[in-house]
Enzyme design. Structure first.
Site, short mmCIF file in Angstrom:
data_model
loop_
_atom_site.label_atom_id
_atom_site.label_comp_id
_atom_site.label_asym_id
_atom_site.label_seq_id
_atom_site.Cartn_x
_atom_site.Cartn_y
_atom_site.Cartn_z
N ASP A 40 20.92 26.48 12.52
CA ASP A 40 20.44 25.82 11.28
C ASP A 40 21.57 25.28 10.59
O ASP A 40 22.27 25.99 10.03
CB ASP A 40 19.30 26.08 10.61
CG ASP A 40 18.32 24.78 10.08
OD1 ASP A 40 19.08 23.97 9.46
OD2 ASP A 40 17.22 24.95 10.50
N TYR A 166 12.78 7.31 15.32
CA TYR A 166 12.31 8.54 15.69
C TYR A 166 11.17 8.57 17.01
O TYR A 166 11.26 9.76 18.03
CB TYR A 166 11.13 8.89 14.47
CG TYR A 166 10.70 10.41 14.44
CD1 TYR A 166 11.39 11.32 14.03
CD2 TYR A 166 9.38 10.63 14.81
CE1 TYR A 166 10.97 12.95 13.92
CE2 TYR A 166 8.90 11.93 14.58
CZ TYR A 166 9.51 12.75 14.12
OH TYR A 166 9.03 14.28 14.27
N SER A 167 10.41 7.38 16.91
CA SER A 167 9.40 7.65 18.07
C SER A 167 10.31 7.26 19.67
O SER A 167 9.93 7.83 20.81
CB SER A 167 8.10 6.83 18.14
OG SER A 167 8.61 5.37 18.05
N ALA A 169 13.27 8.28 19.80
CA ALA A 169 14.25 9.48 20.24
C ALA A 169 13.04 10.64 20.79
O ALA A 169 13.31 11.44 21.99
CB ALA A 169 14.73 10.08 19.10
N LYS A 170 11.95 10.58 20.20
CA LYS A 170 10.94 11.71 20.75
C LYS A 170 10.48 11.33 22.04
O LYS A 170 10.07 12.22 22.59
CB LYS A 170 9.66 11.87 19.78
CG LYS A 170 10.23 12.33 18.40
CD LYS A 170 10.84 13.69 18.64
CE LYS A 170 10.80 14.57 17.36
NZ LYS A 170 11.53 16.05 17.74
N1 LIG Z 1 6.26 19.13 11.04
C1 LIG Z 1 5.57 18.29 11.90
O1 LIG Z 1 4.21 18.18 11.80
C2 LIG Z 1 6.22 17.77 13.21
C3 LIG Z 1 5.34 16.87 13.85
C4 LIG Z 1 6.10 16.26 15.15
C5 LIG Z 1 7.39 16.69 15.54
N2 LIG Z 1 7.95 17.37 14.56
C6 LIG Z 1 9.35 17.80 15.17
O2 LIG Z 1 9.34 19.31 15.06
C7 LIG Z 1 10.98 19.66 14.60
C8 LIG Z 1 10.93 20.60 13.54
O3 LIG Z 1 10.64 19.82 12.32
P1 LIG Z 1 9.86 20.58 10.91
O4 LIG Z 1 8.78 19.63 10.66
O5 LIG Z 1 10.11 21.90 11.18
O6 LIG Z 1 11.25 19.96 10.07
P2 LIG Z 1 12.08 20.70 8.92
O7 LIG Z 1 12.95 19.61 8.07
O8 LIG Z 1 11.17 21.81 8.18
O9 LIG Z 1 13.03 21.40 9.76
C9 LIG Z 1 14.32 20.84 10.58
C10 LIG Z 1 15.51 21.64 10.55
O10 LIG Z 1 16.17 21.22 11.42
C11 LIG Z 1 17.54 21.12 10.77
N3 LIG Z 1 18.44 20.39 11.19
C12 LIG Z 1 18.53 19.18 11.49
N4 LIG Z 1 19.42 18.40 11.93
C13 LIG Z 1 20.19 19.35 12.37
C14 LIG Z 1 21.37 19.57 13.19
N5 LIG Z 1 22.17 18.50 13.61
N6 LIG Z 1 21.94 20.80 13.71
C15 LIG Z 1 21.31 21.84 13.26
N7 LIG Z 1 20.07 21.97 12.63
C16 LIG Z 1 19.69 20.62 12.16
C17 LIG Z 1 17.26 21.25 9.36
O11 LIG Z 1 18.23 21.71 8.62
C18 LIG Z 1 15.95 21.92 9.25
O12 LIG Z 1 15.97 23.06 8.63
C19 LIG Z 1 11.60 18.45 14.51
O13 LIG Z 1 12.28 17.89 15.93
C20 LIG Z 1 10.46 17.36 14.23
O14 LIG Z 1 10.93 15.99 14.53
C21 LIG Z 1 7.58 17.99 13.49
#
Ligand SMILES: NC(=O)c1ccc[n+]([C@@H]2O[C@H](COP(=O)([O-])OP(=O)(O)OC[C@H]3O[C@@H](n4cnc5c(N)ncnc54)[C@H](O)[C@@H]3O)[C@@H](O)[C@H]2O)c1
Length: 316
Positions: A40, A166-167, A169-170
């Site tokens: 992270d 975002y969409s 990328a996803k």
């Molecule tokens: N929370 C949801 O409901 C949800 C829904 C769909 C998708 N997602 C996806 O799940 C994943 C986790 O998201 P989350 O909700 O836990 O978010 P979050 O912000 O709590 O955690 C994401 C972590 O990624 C780290 N990060 C960001 N850029 C980085 C990089 N370049 N190198 C290393 N670390 C990096 C951040 O420091 C952070 O700690 C993401 O890919 C997000 O898009 C989350």
């Protein structure tokens, strides 16, 4: 071996494992016996660095559980970051069995206001951030004769107002997953994706505003055809961790190239896309023939639901 410790002896990398869903995934993998590399960068939700040492705090949690873990602070959006991360796993534990690509950021804005910087940053962390790690881990896994990769997509990829970077990328991650599965399946590797759901700090006021605006102002569902609740009823991240850890076990050895929903006690399998309807003209179509054929067999009953009830966000 205790069945719950079924990842004993495995080495797992989780990107973005210092917070939110990544933390839950790292803890669930450690609970199942895996040694962890918790990556992270400690970034803000938009990817600008506050550089908090969140990876180390999850490492401490894993050690407190009696597990083994190493922190890594590389930026997985760069090739050097992906390489360093995989090398850190090799230096620390001598192998890589599991790679969970989870790190993510969000920079919402409707496409008619989106900056190039916001497009590039989101594509770099999510889409390139999956390439940089898999590109370096896959050859090692192939040499080992096995490995599991879990990628992180989103329901936003099904369509989400104000989140087109975002969409893109996803949904790129979903296509990438299907193709990587085909590349590596012959070597005993598996590559699947999850569209997770859990309360995290990524649900920023700006992200939640895209959901509110879509549903309350435009009258269209926020994600694909799903009407999404507000942060108050989004589940905690823990269950995403358990489902991801399970997909990494041999119980899911027959699963490759597929996409799952995980969150709040639910796990689901998404269908693989296919033509919904088709019609064929052996000699080829003209515009006039399509007026008849395509309207009759393909699109005649569709409505443009995205026109919505209101268009008000265009800057004058
Ligand atoms: N929370 C949801 O409901 C949800 C829904 C769909 C998708 N997602 C996806 O799940 C994943 C986790 O998201 P989350 O909700 O836990 O978010 P979050 O912000 O709590 O955690 C994401 C972590 O990624 C780290 N990060 C960001 N850029 C980085 C990089 N370049 N190198 C290393 N670390 C990096 C951040 O420091 C952070 O700690 C993401 O890919 C997000 O898009 C989350």
């Amino acid at each position: 071996m205790e069945k719950s410790r079924r990842l004993e002896g495995k080495v797992a990398i989780v990107t973005g494992g210092g917070r939110g869903l990544g933390r839950a995934e790292a803890l669930a993998l450690a609970e199942a016996g895996a040694c962890l590399i918790v990556n992270d960068l400690g970034a803000s939700p938009t990817g600008e660095g506050d550089h908090e040492n969140v990876a180390q705090s999850v490492v401490e949690e894993i050690k407190a559980m009696g597990g083994e873990a190493i922190a890594n602070g590389d930026d997985i959006s760069s090739m050097a970051g992906g390489r360093n991360l995989v090398e850190a796993a090799m230096d620390g534990f001598g192998r890589v069995d599991i790679l969970v690509n989870n790190a993510g950021i969000a920079r919402p804005s409707p496409i008619y206001e989106m900056s190039e910087a916001d497009w590039d940053a989101v594509i770099a962390v999510h889409l390139k951030g999956h390439f940089t790690t898999i590109r370096h881990a896959a050859p090692l896994m192939i040499k080992q004769g096995g490995g599991v990769i879990i990628n992180t997509a989103s329901q936003s990829g099904l369509g989400h107002w104000g989140m087109s970077n975002y969409s893109a990328a996803k949904e790129g991650v979903v296509g990438f997953t299907r193709s990587v599965a085909r590349d590596v399946g012959q070597f005993g590797l598996r590559c699947n994706a999850v569209r997770p759901l859990g309360t995290t700090r990524l649900g920023t006021p700006a992200v939640m505003e895209t959901v509110r605006y879509s549903q309350e102002e435009l009258g269209i569902p926020a994600n694909g055809n799903v009407w999404v609740g507000t942060t108050t009823n989004i589940p905690l991240p823990e269950q995403v961790g358990v489902c991801v850890a399970w997909l990494c076990t041999d119980a899911a050895a027959n699963v490759n190239g597929r996409t799952f929903f995980a969150g709040g006690g639910s796990i689901g399998l998404y269908p693989e896309p296919d033509l919904e309807r088709s019609c064929h003209q052996p000699g080829g179509w003209t515009l006039d023939m399509l007026d008849e054929g395509a309207r009759a067999y393909l699109v005649g009953d569709l409505t443009n639901m995205f026109q919505g009830r209101k268009v008000s966000r265009l800057k004058p």
